[in-house]
Design an enzyme around this catalytic site. Structure first.
Site, PDB file in Angstrom:
ATOM      1  N   GLY A  91       0.653  -1.232   0.018  1.00  0.00           N
ATOM      2  CA  GLY A  91      -0.496  -0.148   0.116  1.00  0.00           C
ATOM      3  C   GLY A  91       0.839   1.148  -0.556  1.00  0.00           C
ATOM      4  O   GLY A  91      -0.016   2.121   0.071  1.00  0.00           O
ATOM      5  N   ARG A  92       2.093   1.126   0.219  1.00  0.00           N
ATOM      6  CA  ARG A  92       2.883   2.754   0.268  1.00  0.00           C
ATOM      7  C   ARG A  92       4.209   1.779  -0.157  1.00  0.00           C
ATOM      8  O   ARG A  92       5.224   2.501   0.089  1.00  0.00           O
ATOM      9  CB  ARG A  92       3.005   3.086   1.870  1.00  0.00           C
ATOM     10  CG  ARG A  92       2.085   2.427   3.059  1.00  0.00           C
ATOM     11  CD  ARG A  92       3.355   2.898   4.273  1.00  0.00           C
ATOM     12  NE  ARG A  92       3.146   2.019   5.685  1.00  0.00           N
ATOM     13  CZ  ARG A  92       3.122   2.529   6.774  1.00  0.00           C
ATOM     14  NH1 ARG A  92       3.769   3.784   6.314  1.00  0.00           N
ATOM     15  NH2 ARG A  92       3.399   1.685   7.692  1.00  0.00           N
ATOM     16  N   LYS A 112       9.732   2.316   0.859  1.00  0.00           N
ATOM     17  CA  LYS A 112       8.288   2.135   1.827  1.00  0.00           C
ATOM     18  C   LYS A 112       8.269   3.798   1.771  1.00  0.00           C
ATOM     19  O   LYS A 112       9.009   4.671   2.309  1.00  0.00           O
ATOM     20  CB  LYS A 112       8.978   1.999   2.708  1.00  0.00           C
ATOM     21  CG  LYS A 112       7.321   1.873   3.733  1.00  0.00           C
ATOM     22  CD  LYS A 112       7.669  -0.048   4.656  1.00  0.00           C
ATOM     23  CE  LYS A 112       7.066   0.197   6.198  1.00  0.00           C
ATOM     24  NZ  LYS A 112       7.519  -0.299   6.915  1.00  0.00           N
ATOM     25  N   ASP A 124      -2.582   6.385   3.116  1.00  0.00           N
ATOM     26  CA  ASP A 124      -1.954   8.112   1.993  1.00  0.00           C
ATOM     27  C   ASP A 124      -0.718   7.529   0.795  1.00  0.00           C
ATOM     28  O   ASP A 124      -0.125   8.377   0.411  1.00  0.00           O
ATOM     29  CB  ASP A 124      -1.814   8.840   3.477  1.00  0.00           C
ATOM     30  CG  ASP A 124      -0.885   8.819   4.435  1.00  0.00           C
ATOM     31  OD1 ASP A 124      -0.013   7.600   3.738  1.00  0.00           O
ATOM     32  OD2 ASP A 124      -0.512   9.604   4.710  1.00  0.00           O
ATOM     33  N   ARG A 175      14.265  -0.763   1.321  1.00  0.00           N
ATOM     34  CA  ARG A 175      14.743  -1.374   1.797  1.00  0.00           C
ATOM     35  C   ARG A 175      14.900  -2.559   1.289  1.00  0.00           C
ATOM     36  O   ARG A 175      15.104  -2.342   0.112  1.00  0.00           O
ATOM     37  CB  ARG A 175      13.986  -1.926   3.117  1.00  0.00           C
ATOM     38  CG  ARG A 175      12.661  -2.159   2.441  1.00  0.00           C
ATOM     39  CD  ARG A 175      11.984  -2.490   3.521  1.00  0.00           C
ATOM     40  NE  ARG A 175      10.285  -3.166   3.064  1.00  0.00           N
ATOM     41  CZ  ARG A 175       9.155  -2.798   3.840  1.00  0.00           C
ATOM     42  NH1 ARG A 175       9.155  -3.060   5.137  1.00  0.00           N
ATOM     43  NH2 ARG A 175       8.095  -2.980   3.922  1.00  0.00           N
ATOM     44  N   ARG A 182       5.863 -12.513   0.798  1.00  0.00           N
ATOM     45  CA  ARG A 182       5.325 -12.980   2.711  1.00  0.00           C
ATOM     46  C   ARG A 182       4.078 -14.413   2.511  1.00  0.00           C
ATOM     47  O   ARG A 182       4.116 -14.762   1.087  1.00  0.00           O
ATOM     48  CB  ARG A 182       4.306 -11.881   3.144  1.00  0.00           C
ATOM     49  CG  ARG A 182       5.256 -10.275   2.846  1.00  0.00           C
ATOM     50  CD  ARG A 182       4.540  -8.733   2.815  1.00  0.00           C
ATOM     51  NE  ARG A 182       5.112  -8.054   2.280  1.00  0.00           N
ATOM     52  CZ  ARG A 182       6.046  -7.263   3.000  1.00  0.00           C
ATOM     53  NH1 ARG A 182       4.854  -7.476   4.698  1.00  0.00           N
ATOM     54  NH2 ARG A 182       6.561  -6.303   3.036  1.00  0.00           N
ATOM     55  N   ASP A 251       0.805 -11.401   6.491  1.00  0.00           N
ATOM     56  CA  ASP A 251       1.018 -11.236   5.530  1.00  0.00           C
ATOM     57  C   ASP A 251       2.889  -9.451   6.509  1.00  0.00           C
ATOM     58  O   ASP A 251       2.938  -9.092   5.243  1.00  0.00           O
ATOM     59  CB  ASP A 251       0.921  -9.417   5.215  1.00  0.00           C
ATOM     60  CG  ASP A 251      -0.044  -8.972   6.663  1.00  0.00           C
ATOM     61  OD1 ASP A 251      -0.771  -9.093   7.010  1.00  0.00           O
ATOM     62  OD2 ASP A 251      -0.047  -6.799   6.659  1.00  0.00           O
TER      63      ASP A 251
HETATM   64  P1  AMP Z   1       1.220  -3.190   8.687  1.00  0.00           P
HETATM   65  O1  AMP Z   1       0.360  -2.775   9.732  1.00  0.00           O
HETATM   66  O2  AMP Z   1       2.034  -1.798   8.281  1.00  0.00           O
HETATM   67  O3  AMP Z   1       1.853  -4.130   8.057  1.00  0.00           O
HETATM   68  O4  AMP Z   1       0.636  -2.128   6.788  1.00  0.00           O
HETATM   69  C1  AMP Z   1      -0.797  -3.567   6.397  1.00  0.00           C
HETATM   70  C2  AMP Z   1      -0.689  -3.319   4.690  1.00  0.00           C
HETATM   71  O5  AMP Z   1      -1.690  -1.838   4.855  1.00  0.00           O
HETATM   72  C3  AMP Z   1      -0.295  -3.095   3.849  1.00  0.00           C
HETATM   73  O6  AMP Z   1      -0.473  -3.648   2.977  1.00  0.00           O
HETATM   74  C4  AMP Z   1       0.449  -1.623   4.339  1.00  0.00           C
HETATM   75  O7  AMP Z   1       0.938  -1.884   2.675  1.00  0.00           O
HETATM   76  C5  AMP Z   1      -0.616  -1.099   4.049  1.00  0.00           C
HETATM   77  N1  AMP Z   1      -0.526   1.079   4.576  1.00  0.00           N
HETATM   78  C6  AMP Z   1      -0.289   0.530   5.668  1.00  0.00           C
HETATM   79  N2  AMP Z   1      -0.081   2.575   6.200  1.00  0.00           N
HETATM   80  C7  AMP Z   1      -0.715   2.203   4.936  1.00  0.00           C
HETATM   81  C8  AMP Z   1      -0.541   3.662   4.735  1.00  0.00           C
HETATM   82  N3  AMP Z   1       0.274   5.297   5.476  1.00  0.00           N
HETATM   83  N4  AMP Z   1      -0.251   4.012   3.146  1.00  0.00           N
HETATM   84  C9  AMP Z   1      -1.000   3.083   2.295  1.00  0.00           C
HETATM   85  N5  AMP Z   1      -0.669   1.994   2.648  1.00  0.00           N
HETATM   86  C10 AMP Z   1      -0.454   1.362   4.047  1.00  0.00           C
HETATM   87 MG    MG Z   2       3.765  -5.051   7.079  1.00  0.00          MG
END
Ligand code: AMP
Ligand code: MG
Length: 488
Positions: A91-92, A112, A124, A175, A182, A251
């Site tokens: 997502g980012r 990232k 975002d 990174r 995953r 994930d």
């Molecule tokens: P995480 O909890 O960081 O492992 O994120 C879970 C999911 O949410 C992953 O698919 C990330 O890519 C997405 N994600 C987390 N933060 C953001 C953000 N600010 N914008 C877009 N996607 C996000």
């Molecule tokens: Mg993650």
């Protein structure tokens, strides 16, 4: 070598188009280099010295695309806090390229915080400087500890505002990992009944990362077994240094057994096995003592996703192996942490458990207590002040120490040799949350010296480094109730 001279090989692009989306990073305004990890630059063979800071910042933020980079965002799903989420994806995060370095090793380069992708959902696409510094420092700290992890090449900042609980500023991390696949990459296709895609992804991962299994008749079962083994070894190492990941969703589980996605992680300070490091983890699902079981739970989800490729009996065998392997590795690490290198002996488990219980009742510092154990001489005569000070019940400690010394005598190893070996297992320095926070506070004022100091320190966490004693201190009062959440 400069960017355009590196050797690229985009293996993920050769998978079907619906495995990923081609994307372009969204530029950040006026990027500036916060930190460059020259050691990681060497890993990919990048000659950073021939580049100016501005040039580095432009590429490492995703603002300027290099010839040969073909950015993509990957599709995956996952179980988050035990709940199935049918579609996630980068997502980012944006994978810029895969580099083959001069040693023929593959490194995927992933940004990232580089903007929206088709998988951003409500997010975002950005990352804040605070969480970027946390990931950057900790991934390199884990590497210093000898624990498998993604690596961090660079951090680029921008004064662009990012809205979290408060307004913060943006940063982009670059990174590295041999692969960012995953468990959730398999789950997404399995959940949609796309078994051909599950097979293709498994073939891909095997060919790229487990080539010794390619062509074997039971390769899928062997592959699953290998992932189980690497995951067991990883979590055993986490437990042994008191590392808490904080968000062990499927994930966030690497198919290569790497520590990945550093968010609200923490290192155990005052020892409490039930400690929850993630303030957003209301039920305590990912508390320290649950991590090994969560590893099994996550592997079970991966096993289900591979269900069309592996028969039930082999699946169960791999999961059982995980449990055995974890216990064996963890027990071995604990023995070594206590300086018992002569194989398990009768009474060892009790000795280890008593030590852990004493730490728990006294709220002793996990890292410092283990480190101080090396001061004990088998024949007595030492004062073991630092160690004794960790414990409230002096009498209980005295009794334990007597039994411990007796065991050390039986081991037959010299004090000097044991001390030396223990000091290569029990780190002197870990990335305590407050240490990271000090570096973050300064970085938010554009002073990056503390980041640099921590990088130098944590690259060699087992070595006593002159003038760095204060970095072994438990959290000061201001940081004792510091909370880290999923907000990043
Ligand atoms: P995480 O909890 O960081 O492992 O994120 C879970 C999911 O949410 C992953 O698919 C990330 O890519 C997405 N994600 C987390 N933060 C953001 C953000 N600010 N914008 C877009 N996607 C996000
Ligand atoms: Mg993650």
């Amino acid at each position: 070598m400069s960017w355009d001279q590196l050797q690229y090989d985009h293996s993920y692009h050769r998978l079907p188009e619906h495995f990923y989306s081609r994307v372009v990073p969204t530029p950040v305004p006026d990027p500036y280099l916060v930190h460059l990890n020259t050691e990681a630059a060497r890993l990919i063979g990048l000659d950073h010295e021939s580049l100016t800071e501005a040039e580095l910042a432009a590429v490492l933020s995703g603002n300027r695309l290099v010839d040969g980079h073909e950015p993509l965002a990957m599709l995956y799903a996952g179980h988050q806090f035990g709940q199935w989420v049918s579609q996630l994806g980068d997502g980012r995060a944006i994978q810029l390229a895969e580099v083959i370095n001069p040693e023929r090793q593959r490194w995927a380069l992933q940004l990232k915080g580089s903007g929206l992708t088709p998988y951003s959902r409500g997010g975002d696409g950005r990352a804040v400087l605070r969480s970027t510094v946390r990931e950057y420092l900790c991934s390199e700290a884990m590497h210093g500890l000898g624990i498998p992890t993604t690596r961090a090449l660079s951090m680029v900042g921008s004064d662009m505002e990012v809205y979290r609980e408060e307004i913060e500023t943006a940063a982009v991390l670059l990174r590295l990992a041999p692969s960012f696949v995953r468990f959730g990459h398999f789950e997404v296709f399995a959940s949609r009944g796309q078994t051909e895609d599950v097979k293709q992804l498994a073939d891909y991962v095997i060919a790229q990362h487990y080539p010794e299994l390619a062509g074997q008749p039971h390769r899928y079962a062997e592959f699953f077994l290998k992932v189980a083994e690497l995951t067991a070894d990883l979590i055993a190492q986490w437990q042994a240094v008191g590392f808490m990941h904080g968000v062990m969703n499927t994930d966030n589980m690497s198919i290569l057994g790497l520590t990945i996605d550093y968010g609200p992680y923490g290192f155990m300070e005052a020892y409490r096995p039930g400690h929850i490091c993630n303030h957003s983890d209301y039920s305590g699902r990912y508390r320290y003592k649950h991590q090994p079981d969560i590893g099994l739970w996550n592997l079970s989800r991966l096993g289900e996703a591979l269900g069309s490729l592996i028969d039930e009996a082999k699946m169960v065998k791999a999961l059982t192996y995980y449990e055995r392997r974890f216990l064996q590795r963890y027990s071995e690490l604990l023995h070594h942490k206590l300086g018992l290198f002569d194989g398990p002996q009768e009474g060892d488990t009790a000795l280890i458990n008593q030590f852990m219980t004493m730490m728990e009742t006294s709220g002793a510092d996990f890292t410092n207590s283990f480190r101080a154990l090396a001061e004990v001489n088998a024949e007595g005569s030492d004062t073991v002040e630092a160690l004794r000070d960790e414990f409230i019940d002096r009498a209980a400690f005295g009794q334990w120490l007597e039994a411990y010394r007796e065991r050390l005598q039986r081991s037959g190893m010299s004090d000097a040799e044991r001390r030396e070996r223990m000091n290569r297992i029990n780190p002197r320095y870990v990335l305590r949350n407050y240490l990271a926070q000090v570096a973050i506070d300064q970085a938010q004022d554009k002073d990056y010296r503390e980041i640099d100091r921590l990088m130098t320190l944590l690259r060699r966490p087992f070595e006593e480094q002159p003038g760095m004693d204060e970095y072994t201190r438990p959290a000061p009062d201001w940081a004792r109730d510091m909370e880290v959440s999923c907000s990043s």
